[in-house]
Design an enzyme around this catalytic site. Structure first.
Site, PDB file in Angstrom:
ATOM      1  N   HIS A   1       0.848  -1.189   0.000  1.00 43.03           N
ATOM      2  CA  HIS A   1       0.000   0.000   0.000  1.00 43.03           C
ATOM      3  C   HIS A   1       0.884   1.239   0.000  1.00 43.03           C
ATOM      4  O   HIS A   1       2.116   1.121  -0.003  1.00 43.03           O
ATOM      5  CB  HIS A   1      -0.954  -0.002   1.198  1.00 43.03           C
ATOM      6  CG  HIS A   1      -0.296   0.067   2.533  1.00 43.03           C
ATOM      7  ND1 HIS A   1       0.518  -0.931   3.038  1.00 43.03           N
ATOM      8  CD2 HIS A   1      -0.340   1.023   3.501  1.00 43.03           C
ATOM      9  CE1 HIS A   1       0.945  -0.593   4.240  1.00 43.03           C
ATOM     10  NE2 HIS A   1       0.444   0.592   4.545  1.00 43.03           N
TER      11      HIS A   1
ATOM     12  N   HIS B   1       1.172   3.933   2.228  1.00 43.45           N
ATOM     13  CA  HIS B   1       1.614   4.696   3.387  1.00 43.45           C
ATOM     14  C   HIS B   1       3.137   4.824   3.314  1.00 43.45           C
ATOM     15  O   HIS B   1       3.823   3.914   2.842  1.00 43.45           O
ATOM     16  CB  HIS B   1       1.171   4.024   4.690  1.00 43.45           C
ATOM     17  CG  HIS B   1      -0.281   4.275   4.995  1.00 43.45           C
ATOM     18  ND1 HIS B   1      -1.042   3.429   5.764  1.00 43.45           N
ATOM     19  CD2 HIS B   1      -1.113   5.301   4.645  1.00 43.45           C
ATOM     20  CE1 HIS B   1      -2.276   3.916   5.870  1.00 43.45           C
ATOM     21  NE2 HIS B   1      -2.346   5.044   5.195  1.00 43.45           N
TER      22      HIS B   1
ATOM     23  N   ASP C   1       5.817   4.611   5.139  1.00 43.39           N
ATOM     24  CA  ASP C   1       6.814   3.667   5.634  1.00 43.39           C
ATOM     25  C   ASP C   1       6.909   2.414   4.774  1.00 43.39           C
ATOM     26  O   ASP C   1       7.765   1.564   5.002  1.00 43.39           O
ATOM     27  CB  ASP C   1       6.529   3.293   7.095  1.00 43.39           C
ATOM     28  CG  ASP C   1       5.109   2.819   7.341  1.00 43.39           C
ATOM     29  OD1 ASP C   1       4.188   3.378   6.742  1.00 43.39           O
ATOM     30  OD2 ASP C   1       4.918   1.883   8.153  1.00 43.39           O
ATOM     31  N   HIS C   2       6.050   2.310   3.769  1.00 39.48           N
ATOM     32  CA  HIS C   2       6.070   1.154   2.873  1.00 39.48           C
ATOM     33  C   HIS C   2       6.446   1.514   1.437  1.00 39.48           C
ATOM     34  O   HIS C   2       6.533   0.612   0.602  1.00 39.48           O
ATOM     35  CB  HIS C   2       4.693   0.474   2.874  1.00 39.48           C
ATOM     36  CG  HIS C   2       4.302  -0.073   4.199  1.00 39.48           C
ATOM     37  ND1 HIS C   2       4.467  -1.397   4.550  1.00 39.48           N
ATOM     38  CD2 HIS C   2       3.773   0.532   5.293  1.00 39.48           C
ATOM     39  CE1 HIS C   2       4.041  -1.592   5.786  1.00 39.48           C
ATOM     40  NE2 HIS C   2       3.620  -0.425   6.270  1.00 39.48           N
TER      41      HIS C   2
ATOM     42  N   HIS D   1      -7.266  -2.568   5.579  1.00 42.36           N
ATOM     43  CA  HIS D   1      -6.527  -1.446   6.149  1.00 42.36           C
ATOM     44  C   HIS D   1      -7.258  -0.157   5.785  1.00 42.36           C
ATOM     45  O   HIS D   1      -8.334  -0.187   5.172  1.00 42.36           O
ATOM     46  CB  HIS D   1      -5.089  -1.454   5.624  1.00 42.36           C
ATOM     47  CG  HIS D   1      -4.139  -0.605   6.398  1.00 42.36           C
ATOM     48  ND1 HIS D   1      -4.123  -0.543   7.777  1.00 42.36           N
ATOM     49  CD2 HIS D   1      -3.161   0.248   5.985  1.00 42.36           C
ATOM     50  CE1 HIS D   1      -3.187   0.288   8.172  1.00 42.36           C
ATOM     51  NE2 HIS D   1      -2.584   0.787   7.115  1.00 42.36           N
TER      52      HIS D   1
ATOM     53  N   ASP E   1       0.047  -4.474   7.442  1.00 45.74           N
ATOM     54  CA  ASP E   1      -0.966  -3.459   7.727  1.00 45.74           C
ATOM     55  C   ASP E   1      -2.395  -3.913   7.430  1.00 45.74           C
ATOM     56  O   ASP E   1      -2.988  -3.552   6.400  1.00 45.74           O
ATOM     57  CB  ASP E   1      -0.645  -2.182   6.947  1.00 45.74           C
ATOM     58  CG  ASP E   1       0.596  -1.490   7.485  1.00 45.74           C
ATOM     59  OD1 ASP E   1       1.523  -2.210   7.906  1.00 45.74           O
ATOM     60  OD2 ASP E   1       0.644  -0.251   7.489  1.00 45.74           O
TER      61      ASP E   1
END
Length: 298
Positions: A56, A58, A60-61, A134, A201
């Site tokens: 996904h 976000h 941090d990914h 999520h 997540d």
């Protein structure tokens, strides 16, 4: 394990990043900020990467995508590199890919994921995706090797086979010995292909269990401990105990816990929670750790 933190990196944990070496494939999952440097520290060449898989969008990914793509181009990686990511984030991916000016010579093939099912098939097996639960569109990934056959020495002896002829039998499927036709099935038994699952997540949902089913190696988020289960539910994440439950119910062989909230400073507690419900191997991931895929059964 290139990075094992969650939203905020710490002194010991980088943002996410995971490289799976699978035969001739190198699958880079969820490269967060700093992944290019982590690859260098891990001794991983850009030429090892054949696929980039994002669960996904976000930060941090995915904030490591610009550096990784530019490094692949700088090193003039000759082979195509495939990029799998949620289709709803196509604009995000293209913004990341072209975040700044560079000499782009990379053959990067975007393959957005918009539904459950296989997304790549090859000699390495089948890579599939399933939608998770999520706050934004999120997919988990599952890689399954084709089933094969394991040679049994006792059956080779029974049929009088040894030496180079065994290799020919494996290659051709049958050989003729002293006027007799010996088939591969006569000297072997079925061997299930290896299975890998990557889950980030999400709250518990049917897709989590489907992805993890029978996995030899499961890499799964365990952002929270059970004492903060209400927070996990609110932010749609898993606890270490829930990750352990998934591994136990799905017959996982090795469970790798990762994506830890910065609020915790004692990784032993994550191991204890998962091990309380899962009797298999539990690994609490650390940055730059290498975790082997368990050997094939049989």
């Amino acid at each position: 394990m290139l990075g094992t933190a969650s939203q905020v990196p710490t002194r010991r944990r980088n943002h996410n990043g995971y490289l799976l070496r699978w035969d001739g494939e190198g699958l880079l999952f969820d490269p967060g900020e700093g992944t290019q440097r982590q690859l260098t520290l891990a001794g991983v060449s850009a030429t090892d990467i054949t696929r980039i898989c994002l669960t996904h969008f976000h930060g941090d990914h995915c904030l490591g995508v610009p550096g990784v793509v530019q490094r692949l181009s700088l090193d003039r990686v000759a082979r195509p590199v495939h990029a799998h990511y949620p289709a709803s984030g196509t604009d995000h991916f293209r913004a990341l890919r072209h975040a700044c000016a560079f000499h782009d010579v990379l053959d990067l093939r975007e393959e957005p994921v918009d539904r459950d099912g296989p997304i790549a098939v090859g000699a390495f097996g089948t890579l599939s995706a399933r939608a998770l639960d999520h706050r934004v569109q999120t997919f988990g990934y599952r890689l399954v090797e084709p089933d094969g056959r394991s040679i049994r020495p006792d059956l080779l002896d029974r049929h009088g086979l040894s030496g180079p002829i065994v290799g020919r039998l494996q290659r051709d499927g049958e050989v003729v010995v002293d006027g007799r036709t010996v088939r591969l099935a006569d000297v072997s038994e079925p061997r299930r292909g290896q299975r890998f699952a990557f889950i980030m997540d999400t709250r518990l949902c049917d897709a989590v269990f489907a992805l993890a089913d029978g996995a030899d190696l499961l890499v799964i988020e365990s952002t929270f401990l059970s004492e903060d289960q209400a927070l996990a539910a609110e932010y749609r994440h898993l606890t270490a105990a829930q990750a352990g439950r998934v591994a136990a119910e799905c017959g996982v062989r090795t469970l790798v816990l990762t994506h830890f909230s910065q609020r915790y400073d004692d990784p032993v507690r994550f191991h204890a929670e998962a091990a309380a419900v899962f009797s298999g191997d539990v690994v609490v991931a650390e940055d730059l750790m290498r975790v082997p895929v368990p050997k094939r059964r049989g």
